[in-house]
Enzyme design. Structure first.
Site, short mmCIF file in Angstrom:
data_model
loop_
_atom_site.label_atom_id
_atom_site.label_comp_id
_atom_site.label_asym_id
_atom_site.label_seq_id
_atom_site.Cartn_x
_atom_site.Cartn_y
_atom_site.Cartn_z
N LYS A 26 0.83 -1.20 0.00
CA LYS A 26 0.00 0.00 0.00
C LYS A 26 0.87 1.26 0.00
CE LYS A 26 -3.63 -0.24 2.60
NZ LYS A 26 -5.04 -0.25 2.39
N ARG A 97 -3.73 2.69 8.48
CA ARG A 97 -3.96 1.40 7.82
C ARG A 97 -2.71 0.53 7.80
NH1 ARG A 97 -7.95 1.65 3.27
NH2 ARG A 97 -9.19 3.48 3.68
N GLY A 106 -7.96 -7.97 4.54
CA GLY A 106 -8.80 -8.01 5.74
C GLY A 106 -8.17 -8.67 6.96
N MET A 108 -5.44 -7.74 8.72
CA MET A 108 -4.91 -6.83 9.75
C MET A 108 -5.87 -5.65 9.94
SD MET A 108 -0.86 -7.04 8.98
CE MET A 108 -1.01 -6.67 7.27
N ARG A 370 -2.64 -1.69 -6.48
CA ARG A 370 -1.70 -2.81 -6.34
C ARG A 370 -1.98 -3.77 -7.49
NH1 ARG A 370 -4.91 -5.04 -1.06
NH2 ARG A 370 -6.78 -5.68 -2.15
N HIS A 484 -15.03 -9.68 0.84
CA HIS A 484 -14.00 -10.50 1.45
C HIS A 484 -14.02 -11.92 0.90
CE1 HIS A 484 -12.51 -13.17 4.67
NE2 HIS A 484 -11.55 -12.29 4.67
N SER A 792 18.58 -40.46 -8.56
CA SER A 792 17.29 -39.77 -8.46
C SER A 792 17.04 -39.51 -6.98
CB SER A 792 16.18 -40.62 -9.07
OG SER A 792 14.95 -39.96 -8.90
N CYS A 859 12.66 -37.23 -7.60
CA CYS A 859 11.31 -37.79 -7.78
C CYS A 859 10.50 -37.75 -6.49
CB CYS A 859 11.39 -39.20 -8.34
SG CYS A 859 12.20 -40.37 -7.23
N TYR A 879 16.60 -32.97 -14.26
CA TYR A 879 15.15 -32.97 -14.37
C TYR A 879 14.51 -33.06 -12.98
CZ TYR A 879 15.22 -38.00 -13.37
OH TYR A 879 15.41 -39.20 -12.76
C1 PEP Z 1 11.12 -40.53 -1.82
O1 PEP Z 1 11.47 -41.07 -0.79
O2 PEP Z 1 11.23 -39.32 -2.03
C2 PEP Z 1 10.48 -41.33 -2.90
C3 PEP Z 1 10.21 -40.77 -4.07
O3 PEP Z 1 10.14 -42.58 -2.60
P1 PEP Z 1 8.85 -42.98 -1.75
O4 PEP Z 1 8.02 -41.75 -1.56
O5 PEP Z 1 8.15 -44.01 -2.53
O6 PEP Z 1 9.46 -43.49 -0.50
#
Ligand code: PEP
Ligand code: MG
Length: 902
Positions: A26, A97, A106, A108, A370, A484, A792, A859, A879
């Site tokens: 603000k 304000r 809303g 604060m 804003r 709101h 991974s 992963c 990746y």
């Molecule tokens: C992990 O541990 O991050 C994973 C991908 O294997 P899981 O969740 O199957 O243990």
């Protein structure tokens, strides 16, 4: 010495838009508007640093530090306005304000009309020649100040605000319905009664000294940074505690001075759909928060908006024109000025602006601007439109995408069939899109009552935040698109229908009556937040249809990313969905998930309960064809891309039946006694299965499992290759902490693959790698890297083991940790950069030191979380892999990370 006060007014400002962190959204907006010649009442901003000092050191020392500068700044406001604080002739009134770095609608506190007392009310009356207005302002101020600063606000939902109670009794005694029907004498007597209520409750007179009012209000705004709802909002939106709020003290202008005065909120584009059309709502003769609070039904600013509104509400044109005219019709000149201002603002900030304005006796003042909150759909549309209009380039457009918000676009909508037969209940405003069905609850703190609830309120307030978050959808009887409920729901990406005026809600009886039909708590209703329709019952939904602009965003993501995105998928169907979203391969197939269905679980259990190798091999032979078929489907869906398949990971105990009836059935099938089955189940039980007989430990103790899985993978790969497709299998060994573990499994895999190649007289290139999810693996990643072809990161387990927080039990203490600031966020959702992140960084460095060609990915769940994705980009992963519906989010997050850290 630090500067804690920044003044603005009369086309000058000490701050600017670039100082958002220090001045809050603000404050920096007010400064910038001054600089570009937009009419803004003068004032000053107390910085967020001052708030942090206050939180740390308390009022006394902080106020001592800023007192002289505040007085000086206030004096400057007096000079610019030619008014005087507390004056009996020409009093200056100010608003106080809050304003944090990001908007927290809303959450604060705000105080208006400050500076009024028994003397200055007369001054205001004289100056404006409007005693009714002056006394009305005074009674509003006493209420607001007392509720907020003197803590007279009701604390439970059953209590009524003491001031509301008084005004209701005065209206009742007079026999009138509206506040506006009270005359000046009524208002004077109200002020007396209000002051008596203050004295009765606090033991003190209502503070008359304007300086004292000011400092107490500043303190209250600082305090509101740490009220419960603000804290909850911060947790929900991952806003750090230590940002603090700025305080804006600004000369009051009044929208409630008669019929050429008004107050309103506008958006330079449609915040719900993204359409390039100025829109918003206003109220004639109303003050500040009236529009936002949704107490009176606001009118539309533009004629076109007004016509659309009337159509959606079934209001006839003549009624619309006379009772609900647009600002364009009621104050055409001021409207034109406002229209120009909004254009100028958007042109200047190059983004959709959300503005607050007040018209005082025909003169326009801007009180806030804003970047407007918007739905996911609007976010995409606006970014692409601004690009097409030549206002921003494509990199900027891409950076305008909040990856998590894309999720909304991927959400289901009601099926056309369901809509054909759906029983229409009422229509409200399409406040936040999506489709939601749920059981009615009437109180936010009861939203948990049903697994799927719809929160039905006359209007919502910031206290309802938690319940709004839990509910599937929100329906209100009052309030417009800027109420709101609407603003908060859009921020949450939650389906919301607002201002459905036909609803009669009875909180006491917990009923909702509409058109003579009564719905009770627990009844099912359905909301279409994109059209504003409310239906009876539970309706079927279908997947979202993605617009062309979504594709444009994805093209940009593709163009600007360095990392690519894979998906975690256990079935061919999930793999296909992920391909559609642009996943380039599979980062994790959890093979155990394939074992849970029908016949498979039986064979799996036979394998587990077998007492010798021969028995196990027999059962594994039954599982082989199932696995092979699944893998074939996945390879087919991922033609040309790598597919990482993980060997069996979870403790075997997870697969065996734990109830006697099922154990009996199993015993019968396997020709065992119930006792034998029970005994085996008992033997498999572990004190700490997550650290027990799982991961590669299974394949090492039972190599025949690894053999079967490798055979299924390689056979499936050869079969799909024979169809002319490009198959890239990657076999992944879980939970390795020691190079010898990987070496053991590697041998089994290579030997099995060679056997299959010989049998089939064919070969295929495949990789063998490992998950990195045990801290030790990170420490010795150089030795593991020598034999692994890829890493991974399993950041779920790596987080569990690095922090020593059980994935399954952390729910017991994590919320406490977060609520009490011990942790800022849940480390299972957002990667803990300082701890787990260091592990990842170290493992990448170690691994690549011995194997420069090592491919590295992640992963764990963090692969679909934008801030974690940014970190993975920084440490150089190739990746990230995440669940199919998060693939677009990860793709955009990865590209933005690349643009940000170029
Ligand atoms: C992990 O541990 O991050 C994973 C991908 O294997 P899981 O969740 O199957 O243990
Ligand atoms: Mg794991």
């Amino acid at each position: 010495m630090s500067k804690y006060i920044y003044t603005f007014g009369d086309g000058k400002a000490e701050g600017s838009a670039a100082m958002k962190n220090l001045l809050g959204g603000k404050g920096s907006g007010l400064a910038e508007m001054n600089l570009i010649g937009i009419p803004v009442p003068p004032g000053f901003t107390i910085t967020t640093e001052a708030c942090n000092l206050y939180t740390k050191n308390g009022a006394e020392s902080t106020f001592a530090l800023i007192k002289a500068d505040v007085e000086q700044a206030l004096h400057q406001v007096e000079e610019l306005t030619k008014m005087e604080f507390g004056s009996a002739e020409n009093p200056l009134l100010v608003s106080v304000r809050s304003g944090a770095r990001v908007s927290m609608p809303g959450m604060m506190d705000t105080i208006l009309n400050l500076g009024l007392n028994d003397v200055s009310v007369e001054g205001l009356s004289k100056r404006t020649n409007n005693p009714r207005f002056a006394w009305d302002s005074y009674r509003r101020f006493i209420q607001m100040f007392s509720d907020i600063v003197l803590d007279m606000k009701p604390t439970t939902k059953e209590d009524i605000d003491p001031f509301e109670e008084i005004i209701e009794s005065v209206k009742h005694a007079k026999g009138v319905k509206q506040d506006t029907e009270l005359d000046v004498e009524d208002l004077k007597s109200l002020v007396v009664k209000y002051k008596e209520a203050v004295k009765a409750k606090t033991g003190n007179d209502f503070p008359q000294e304007p300086q004292q009012q000011l400092w107490r209000a500043i303190q209250a705004v600082f305090d509101s940074w740490n009220n419960d709802r603000a804290k909850y909002y911060r947790i929900l939106n991952k806003i750090p505690e230590d940002w603090g709020t700025a305080v804006n003290v600004q000369a009051m202008v009044f929208g409630n001075m008669g019929n050429t005065s008004a107050t309103g909120v506008g958006f330079t584009r449609d915040a719900s759909t993204g359409e390039n059309i100025f829109n918003g709502e206003y109220l004639i003769n109303a003050q500040g928060e009236d529009v936002v609070a949704g107490i009176r039904t606001p009118q539309q600013i533009t004629l076109i908006g007004s016509k659309r509104w009337a159509e959606s509400q079934g209001v006839q044109e003549d009624v619309r024109k006379t009772q609900f005219p647009s600002l364009e019709e009621s104050l055409p000149e001021t409207y034109l000025e406002l229209k120009n201002v909004q254009e100028k603002l958007e042109q200047h900030f190059k983004d959709m602006q959300d503005i607050e304005f007040t018209i005082q006796n025909g003169k326009l003042w801007l009180l806030q601007c804003r970047n407007g909150k918007r739905t996911g759909a609007a976010m995409v549309q606006i970014a692409c439109d601004l690009f097409r209009e030549g206002k921003i380039d494509e990199k900027t457009a891409l950076k305008r995408i909040e990856p998590n918000k894309l999720d909304e676009l991927l959400h289901p909508i009601f099926t056309p069939e369901a809509l054909k037969t759906a029983k229409f209940v009422a229509k409200g405003l399409p406040a936040s899109p999506g489709a939601a069905s749920g059981q009615i609850v009437f109180f936010a703190d009861e939203a948990k009552k049903f697994a799927q609830s719809i929160l039905v309120r006359i209007e919502t307030s910031p206290e309802d935040l938690e319940g709004m978050n839990i509910a599937r959808g929100i329906l209100t009887a009052r309030g417009g698109m800027t109420s709101h409920a609407a603003v908060v729901a859009r921020g949450m990406g939650k389906c919301c229908v607002c201002g459905a005026g036909a609803l009669n809600i009875n909180y006491k009886q917990r009923t909702l009556e509409v058109g003579g039909k009564v719905y009770a708590e627990g009844d099912w209703i359905s909301l279409n937040g994109s059209t504003g329709d409310v239906f009876e019952g539970k309706l079927q939904t279908q997947e979202a249809q993605l617009s062309g602009d979504f594709g444009l965003i994805m093209d940009w993501a593709e163009k600007y990313t360095r990392m690519y995105v894979r998906t975690n998928a256990d079935t061919p169907k999930d793999a296909q969905v992920a391909r559609k979203f642009g996943a380039k391969g599979i980062g994790l197939t959890r093979t155990e998930h394939m074992f849970f269905e029908g016949e498979r679980i039986k064979a799996m259990r036979e394998m587990i309960l077998a007492s010798d190798l021969a028995g196990r091999q027999l059962a594994l032979a039954k599982l082989l064809p199932f696995q092979r078929t699944d893998f074939e489907g996945i390879f087919e869906a991922m033609n040309g891309y790598g597919v990482t398949i993980r060997l069996l990971d979870p403790p075997l105990h997870e697969f065996v039946p734990h109830e006697t009836a099922q154990q009996q059935e199993l015993a019968q099938e396997m020709g065992l006694t119930l006792e034998q089955v029970k005994q085996k189940v008992h033997e498999l039980a572990e004190f700490n299965p997550m650290l027990g007989h799982r991961g590669c430990r299974l394949g090492i103790t039972y190599p025949e499992i690894t053999e079967m899985q490798t055979r299924a993978i390689i056979e499936a790969a050869l079969n799909i290759k024979a169809k002319g497709l490009d198959v890239k299998p990657e076999i992944m060994v879980p939970l390795v902490g020691n190079v010898n573990e990987l070496e053991h499994q590697l041998k089994v895999v290579r030997k099995t693959a060679d056997t299959v190649f010989k049998e089939r007289n064919d070969t295929i290139h495949y990789l063998v790698g490992t998950m990195i999810e045990v801290p030790r693996a990170c420490l010795v990643a150089d030795s593991i890297g020598q034999i692994a072809e890829f890493f991974s990161f399993g950041t779920n387990d790596l987080t569990q083991m690095t922090l020593g927080f059980s994935r399954d039990d952390a729910g017991k203490f994590l919320p406490y940790y977060i609520n009490n600031g011990i942790l800022k966020v849940d480390p299972f959702q957002v990667l803990d950069r300082q701890g787990v992140g260091k592990m990842v960084e170290l493992a990448v460095k170690n691994g690549k030191s011995t194997n420069p060609n090592l491919k590295v990915g992640i992963c764990g769940e963090h692969g679909g979380e934008p801030s974690s994705v940014e970190f993975f980009h920084i440490v150089g992963l190739d990746y990230v892999s995440c669940s199919p519906f998060r693939v677009p989010i990860a793709r955009v997050a990865a590209a933005i990370a690349n643009l940000t850290h170029a």
